[in-house]
Design a protein around this motif. Structure first.
Motif, PDB file in Angstrom:
ATOM      1  N   LEU A 152       0.836  -1.208   0.000  1.00  0.00           N
ATOM      2  CA  LEU A 152       0.000   0.000   0.000  1.00  0.00           C
ATOM      3  C   LEU A 152       0.864   1.249   0.000  1.00  0.00           C
ATOM      4  N   GLY A 153       1.920   1.238   0.816  1.00  0.00           N
ATOM      5  CA  GLY A 153       2.777   2.415   0.930  1.00  0.00           C
ATOM      6  C   GLY A 153       3.608   2.678  -0.309  1.00  0.00           C
ATOM      7  N   LEU A 154       4.116   1.602  -0.919  1.00  0.00           N
ATOM      8  CA  LEU A 154       5.054   1.796  -2.030  1.00  0.00           C
ATOM      9  C   LEU A 154       4.397   1.739  -3.406  1.00  0.00           C
ATOM     10  N   THR A 155       3.343   0.930  -3.541  1.00  0.00           N
ATOM     11  CA  THR A 155       2.736   0.812  -4.879  1.00  0.00           C
ATOM     12  C   THR A 155       1.308   1.321  -4.917  1.00  0.00           C
ATOM     13  N   GLY A 156       0.706   1.594  -3.760  1.00  0.00           N
ATOM     14  CA  GLY A 156      -0.673   2.089  -3.732  1.00  0.00           C
ATOM     15  C   GLY A 156      -1.700   1.003  -3.963  1.00  0.00           C
ATOM     16  N   THR A 157      -1.295  -0.258  -3.804  1.00  0.00           N
ATOM     17  CA  THR A 157      -2.265  -1.344  -3.941  1.00  0.00           C
ATOM     18  C   THR A 157      -1.895  -2.470  -2.968  1.00  0.00           C
ATOM     19  N   ILE A 158      -2.637  -3.566  -3.028  1.00  0.00           N
ATOM     20  CA  ILE A 158      -2.358  -4.670  -2.104  1.00  0.00           C
ATOM     21  C   ILE A 158      -1.679  -5.811  -2.865  1.00  0.00           C
ATOM     22  N   PRO A 159      -1.050  -6.745  -2.169  1.00  0.00           N
ATOM     23  CA  PRO A 159      -0.399  -7.850  -2.881  1.00  0.00           C
ATOM     24  C   PRO A 159      -1.436  -8.779  -3.502  1.00  0.00           C
ATOM     25  N   ASN A 201      11.334  11.680   7.461  1.00  0.00           N
ATOM     26  CA  ASN A 201       9.997  11.783   8.047  1.00  0.00           C
ATOM     27  C   ASN A 201       8.913  11.532   6.996  1.00  0.00           C
ATOM     28  N   ARG A 202       9.104  12.082   5.805  1.00  0.00           N
ATOM     29  CA  ARG A 202       8.103  11.907   4.753  1.00  0.00           C
ATOM     30  C   ARG A 202       8.063  10.469   4.264  1.00  0.00           C
ATOM     31  N   MET A 203       9.230   9.850   4.121  1.00  0.00           N
ATOM     32  CA  MET A 203       9.235   8.468   3.638  1.00  0.00           C
ATOM     33  C   MET A 203       8.567   7.541   4.654  1.00  0.00           C
ATOM     34  N   TRP A 204       8.815   7.807   5.928  1.00  0.00           N
ATOM     35  CA  TRP A 204       8.141   7.004   6.961  1.00  0.00           C
ATOM     36  C   TRP A 204       6.624   7.191   6.824  1.00  0.00           C
ATOM     37  N   ALA A 205       6.217   8.428   6.616  1.00  0.00           N
ATOM     38  CA  ALA A 205       4.784   8.728   6.502  1.00  0.00           C
ATOM     39  C   ALA A 205       4.172   8.047   5.282  1.00  0.00           C
ATOM     40  N   ILE A 206       4.876   8.076   4.165  1.00  0.00           N
ATOM     41  CA  ILE A 206       4.347   7.449   2.954  1.00  0.00           C
ATOM     42  C   ILE A 206       4.181   5.945   3.184  1.00  0.00           C
ATOM     43  N   MET A 207       5.166   5.351   3.867  1.00  0.00           N
ATOM     44  CA  MET A 207       5.137   3.896   4.051  1.00  0.00           C
ATOM     45  C   MET A 207       4.166   3.466   5.154  1.00  0.00           C
ATOM     46  N   ALA A 208       4.022   4.292   6.185  1.00  0.00           N
ATOM     47  CA  ALA A 208       3.215   3.874   7.334  1.00  0.00           C
ATOM     48  C   ALA A 208       1.875   4.596   7.428  1.00  0.00           C
ATOM     49  N   GLY A 209       1.693   5.643   6.631  1.00  0.00           N
ATOM     50  CA  GLY A 209       0.442   6.399   6.703  1.00  0.00           C
ATOM     51  C   GLY A 209       0.500   7.553   7.687  1.00  0.00           C
ATOM     52  N   ARG A 210       1.472   7.537   8.576  1.00  0.00           N
ATOM     53  CA  ARG A 210       1.665   8.631   9.537  1.00  0.00           C
ATOM     54  C   ARG A 210       3.165   8.898   9.663  1.00  0.00           C
ATOM     55  N   PRO A 211       3.573  10.164   9.836  1.00  0.00           N
ATOM     56  CA  PRO A 211       5.010  10.457   9.958  1.00  0.00           C
ATOM     57  C   PRO A 211       5.553  10.125  11.345  1.00  0.00           C
ATOM     58  N   LEU A 228      17.044   3.668   2.520  1.00  0.00           N
ATOM     59  CA  LEU A 228      16.170   4.234   3.548  1.00  0.00           C
ATOM     60  C   LEU A 228      14.879   3.417   3.649  1.00  0.00           C
ATOM     61  N   ILE A 229      14.316   3.067   2.500  1.00  0.00           N
ATOM     62  CA  ILE A 229      13.077   2.270   2.493  1.00  0.00           C
ATOM     63  C   ILE A 229      13.324   0.907   3.143  1.00  0.00           C
ATOM     64  N   ARG A 230      14.469   0.292   2.825  1.00  0.00           N
ATOM     65  CA  ARG A 230      14.790  -1.016   3.425  1.00  0.00           C
ATOM     66  C   ARG A 230      14.892  -0.917   4.948  1.00  0.00           C
ATOM     67  N   LEU A 231      15.543   0.144   5.410  1.00  0.00           N
ATOM     68  CA  LEU A 231      15.725   0.297   6.855  1.00  0.00           C
ATOM     69  C   LEU A 231      14.379   0.446   7.555  1.00  0.00           C
ATOM     70  N   ILE A 232      13.526   1.288   6.976  1.00  0.00           N
ATOM     71  CA  ILE A 232      12.211   1.507   7.601  1.00  0.00           C
ATOM     72  C   ILE A 232      11.418   0.197   7.608  1.00  0.00           C
TER      73      ILE A 232
END
Lengths: 556, 438
Positions: A89-96, A331-341, A376-380
């Motif tokens: 959802l965070g990276l592609t905007g859809t589900i697996p 902060n923004r990448m965390w927010a994009i991936m998790a929905g909240r920063p 950064l994405i891998r770490l998060i």
């Protein structure tokens, strides 16, 4: 044996063969480990042994300390499928897809999430979706000046940059300094977006809009109030990061002055010489306009001299020692991936902190590893905080969410909802490998759905309530109903090829909710399928209910 | 984490916002709410209860509609007609509207700093200029946010509706999406997404399964106090209630007698004005009806005349019917676009964008009819650099907002907190008292 009996036996044998064969086909289709090729960026050894693991360990320790200090109980770690759903959802905007989940299941348990992240990082959907999410902060969602502004071109360019894993600092530097025509040099759309049509100054991208946008997007601070007045509410600090002072109106306009020589014409965006560039503004208590010199509001030693003004600004913004630059994207990448920063709001991080220790570790790593967004994405993705459950046996308060002691729940964004509906009705991923017709259909449906559902625009992390329009669209909208209806391949496919009803129920659950049903759920729906009589009808009903369920509509 | 945003006070977080929305959503579904509402439908203060915005998207020419200057160079041949209100001239196509001018007033010297459609529409609908840091709520959203009386609890359908939505239908902005306008198309067609695709028994069966699933999800999340207020299913209940509400009948103009329907003109806009009236009767707070096609950069006179032919019967008959049903006193009607058009005609016979003195028609809700506020000059040089200096008694767009809000009993000067805790005035204008004084 008479001919009738022979016929009956033959029919029964044929029926059994079809059942076995169909089950086999479905099973092969859903479980084949070779169905999906290994991601190009998948290097299990390097992912396991290199510093990613060590850094994730440091991040996890920092969170453990933070939770312990705050006296927060921590949720359990979620299962891999749920984390995979969040990542999708965070990276592609859809589900697996079901196929992807089955392939993921076959990976060694300690490598699943790393494998999944690699797969997503190679996926064109990720590059496109990340480009769109970042563009919202950089150029917004509105149309902009006719002809001079090409948002789609900008997104396509940004997607290419993300696909090639361009250094983030280089990317931003180009964005701030590029010259040329909006079609040939797509980065300049950052400037043409800020031309105000019919203002009489169409030859100058507005320095005020550019300043507000640049500071929010690239150093994660809202200093817009300083446009009109000094900070008198102790809300905006600038100056020495270790001993900051209140922001002043001149801080804003000194930054605006870096854009004072930027011009737009039919030949594109270009700078006039520094000597001829100027920025005049009538400050709050002045009687007339004054010329304001370019200056940066903190760390002036990081600003180079002897180059065009925009380059000076770009070097200062992206300098490795200018930590707000890296903090903003972490902060923004965390927010994009998790929905909240990690720190709210996403673009208002105080210059002097305090910052979560985990954020500072991510910032250090980002700078040390050449502003590598993929790393950064891998770490998060691998951090414990990202992989926690959103539920717990203990009471969860807003403090738990803010402290990331639980995964914060958020409603699916409109395009995530549309993407998820589309994907839920297909067993295979609708990615670049899908038939062009399937991709085009998805694109058209998603666009139409989002238009009706309502787009939150660039303030995308401010959660707001669900609307009646949205609920009606989910209940009775065309997309949901055609996807699960007679036209749908999946309903008929699952109903026809599942060896038994229980498999059909499990497959629909996997497709829609990315998990298997509980025993109670299986029991309930087995009975419901019996009541429906026809399995296909049961599958369609189940699809509708799952897609409309609260669980489907939340990233959890 | 402390909030360092401008004017930070106690942070209104999404949970609080959603809880508020949730509570309000639940409360109006209760039978008690309905019962209470029946006892309070009267309006002793006689304040306006509803707003109808006739939104002329694309920007009509003031010279061919509400501010003609016949026999001058800038008229470029356009003629004017007398209206029922002494001394007020209208563009020659507004024949029926002219008959209602004793109930309508004109603000003729409105100004804004926005000459681009997108930015100007935002400006007029919200009363603020575009700001990249936040999205302002439209006037209808503010009204729905601020007014919650027993009467609102009787309304099963959305209280903020946009019919024939244009480029930017009313949004809730920082107040939240739940205040967005509900969008519907030509009311001659069924409302989108209102009917289930399956029969009643199948729908019941689906909802039974949904209830089973949601019960388990809520149970699983019962300890999550952080989202408890926003997880609920009140919007689902509201949607289901709307799907079966008799109030939906207000949208159905097909069953209205042909003569009543055709009085508004045989057009989607006319039918939508009729639907707006019927919705107001059901208790809807704000209805916006869009009529596009006013952006006449070429062939201005002919194209404006075409649009005026659609506007005139619809606007006039709406006012007439509101009066007939004793609703004009409690319903404000505003009619206008995002800016005006240039006094000078360009080589293509068109008029271009002109935010330096344009018109808005207002009626009802305490607006005294037959008045003209402000004056534009009949002599405007092409090279005029300060066109505002040629206006008399001009008003910025935000004064229209202040007028509407103050009339509806809303404290337009109050500050509301945005989700990040930034206090922001609801409106920065001042009411145009000369429209209202008896």
């Amino acid at each position: 044996m008479n001919s009738n009996r022979l016929n009956l036996v033959a029919k029964n044998v044929l029926f059994l063969l079809v059942c076995v064969g169909s089950g086999g086909v479905l099973s092969i289709f859903l479980t084949s480990p070779t169905a999906l090729t290994a991601p190009k960026s998948w290097k299990p050894k390097s992912n396991r042994a290199a510093s990613v693991t060590e850094v994730v360990g440091s991040i996890d320790s920092a969170f453990d300390d933070q939770w312990s200090d705050a006296g927060l109980e921590v949720a359990n770690v979620a299962d891999d499928w749920l984390v995979a759903r969040r990542l999708s959802l965070g990276l592609t905007g859809t589900i697996p897809s079901v196929q992807e989940l089955k392939t993921l299941e076959q990976q060694p348990s300690d490598q699943r999430i790393s494998w999944w992240v690699s797969r997503l990082l190679d996926d064109k959907r990720t590059h496109d979706y990340m480009a769109e999410r970042l563009a919202r902060a950089w150029v917004g969602v509105e149309g902009g000046p006719f002809l001079l502004y090409r948002r789609r071109r900008f997104i396509a360019w940004l997607s290419d940059q993300i696909e090639s894993n361009r250094r983030y600092d280089y990317l931003v530097k180009q964005l701030l300094t590029d010259e040329g025509i909006w079609t040939d040099s797509p980065a300049v759309n950052f400037y043409t977006r800020n031309i105000i049509p019919d203002s009489g100054e169409e030859d100058k991208p507005d320095p005020i809009l550019l300043t507000g946008r640049t500071v929010r997007a690239f150093v994660g601070m809202r200093i817009d109030c300083l446009q009109c007045h000094d900070d008198f509410l102790d809300n905006i600090y600038v100056g020495d990061p270790d001993g900051p002072r209140n922001g002043e109106q001149t801080d804003f306009h000194s930054l605006a002055a870096f854009f004072g020589g930027t011009r737009a014409s039919f030949f594109g965006i270009k700078d006039i010489s520094n000597e001829n560039a100027s920025w005049k503004y009538q400050l709050l208590h002045d009687d007339e306009e004054t010329e304001i010199e370019p200056a940066v509001p903190w760390s002036p030693e990081l600003r180079p001299e002897g180059m065009p003004l925009r380059k000076q600004l770009a070097h200062w913004v992206t300098h490795p020692e200018n930590r707000p630059f890296s903090r903003a994207i972490v902060n923004r990448m965390w927010a994009i991936m998790a929905g909240r920063p990690m720190m709210e709001p996403v673009d208002n991080i105080p210059l002097d902190g305090p910052f979560p220790e985990a954020m500072e570790i991510l910032v250090d790593d980002f700078i040390e590893h050449e502003f590598d967004l993929r790393r950064l994405i891998r770490l998060i993705a691998n951090s414990k905080a990202y992989r926690l459950e959103s539920v717990a046996d203990h009471e969860i308060t807003a403090e738990h969410e803010r402290g990331l002691a639980v995964f914060p729940m958020s409603r699916l964004r409109p395009e995530q909802m549309a993407g998820a509906i589309s994907q839920a009705a297909s067993l295979r991923p609708i990615d670049e490998s899908a038939h062009i017709f399937v991709q085009l259909r998805k694109f058209g449906e998603v666009t139409q759905f989002v238009q009706r559902y309502g787009d939150p625009g660039e303030n995308e992390f401010e959660q707001s309530g669900e609307t009646v329009t949205q609920k009606l669209l989910m209940f009775n909208g065309e997309m949901v109903n055609t996807r699960i209806g007679d036209e749908s391949f999946s309903s008929a496919h699952i109903a026809g090829l599942s060896p038994d009803t229980e498999t059909a129920i499990e497959t629909v659950y996997l497709a829609a909710l990315s998990r298997r049903p509980t025993e109670e759920e299986v029991g309930y729906f087995l009975q419901r399928f019996e009541e429906h009589g026809q399995r296909e009808r049961g599958v369609m009903q189940l699809y509708w209910s799952l897609i409309n369920s609260l669980e489907f509509g939340w990233n959890h | 984490m402390e909030d360092h945003s401008c004017g930070s006070i106690e942070h209104i977080r999404r949970r609080t916002l959603l809880k508020m929305a949730g509570l309000s959503g639940l409360s109006w579904l209760t039978p008690l709410g309905t019962a209470l509402a029946r006892h309070s439908e009267h309006n002793p203060s006689k304040r306006p209860l509803s707003l109808i915005v006739l939104w002329l998207e694309g920007a009509p020419s003031q010279l061919e509609t509400f501010d003609p200057h016949p026999d001058t160079e800038i008229a470029a041949g356009s003629k004017a007609i007398k209206s029922r209100a002494p001394g007020i001239l209208l563009g020659e196509g507004l024949v029926q509207t002219a008959e209602q001018m004793d109930s309508i007033s004109l603000v003729r010297a409105l100004t804004s700093r926005e000459g681009d459609h997108e930015r100007a529409i935002y400006n007029i609908k919200t009363g603020f200029r575009m700001d990249p840091t936040l999205k302002h709520p439209s006037i209808g959203s503010i009204i729905c946010h601020q007014l919650h009386t027993d009467r609102d609890r009787t309304v099963d359908i959305p209280r903020h509706i946009s019919i024939l939505p244009g480029q930017m239908p009313g949004r809730g902005g920082y107040l939240g999406d739940q205040f967005d306008a509900f969008k519907v198309n030509d009311p001659v067609n069924p409302i989108s997404d209102i009917n289930a695709w399956v029969d009643d028994s199948e729908q019941k069966s689906r909802l039974k399964d949904l209830s089973f699933l949601d019960k388990h999800f809520l149970e699983r999340n019962k300890n999550n106090k952080a989202v408890a207020g926003s997880l609920g299913t009140h919007q689902q209940q509201a949607a289901l209630k709307m799907m079966s509400s008799e109030q939906l009948e207000a949208f159905n103009v097909k069953d209205v007698s042909e003569s009543e329907r055709l009085a508004y003109g045989d057009s989607p806009f006319g039918r939508s004005c009729l639907a707006a009236l019927r919705l107001i009767e059901k208790g809807v707070r704000c209805v916006e009806v869009t009529l596009g096609g006013w952006d006449t950069h070429a062939n201005n006179h002919e194209l404006q005349a075409g649009r005026i032919n659609v506007l005139d019967p619809a606007f006039a008959n709406l006012i007439k019917e509101l009066k007939k049903r004793d609703l004009l006193e409690t319903t404000m009607v505003v009619c206008g676009g995002e800016f005006g058009r240039t006094p000078h005609v360009n080589p293509l016979g068109g008029r271009d964008h002109w935010p330096h003195g344009f018109s808005m028609a207002m009626a009802g809700g305490g607006v005294q009819g037959g008045r003209v506020i402000g004056e534009t000059s009949p002599i405007v040089s092409k090279t005029e650099t300060k066109p505002k200096s040629l206006l008399k008694d001009s008003h910025p767009v935000k004064d229209i907002h202040a007028t509407i809000l103050s009339q509806m009993g809303i404290d337009y000067e109050q500050e509301l907190d945005t989700p990040i805790g930034r206090p922001l005035a609801v409106c920065e204008g001042s009411p145009i008292t000369s429209l209202l004084d008896v």
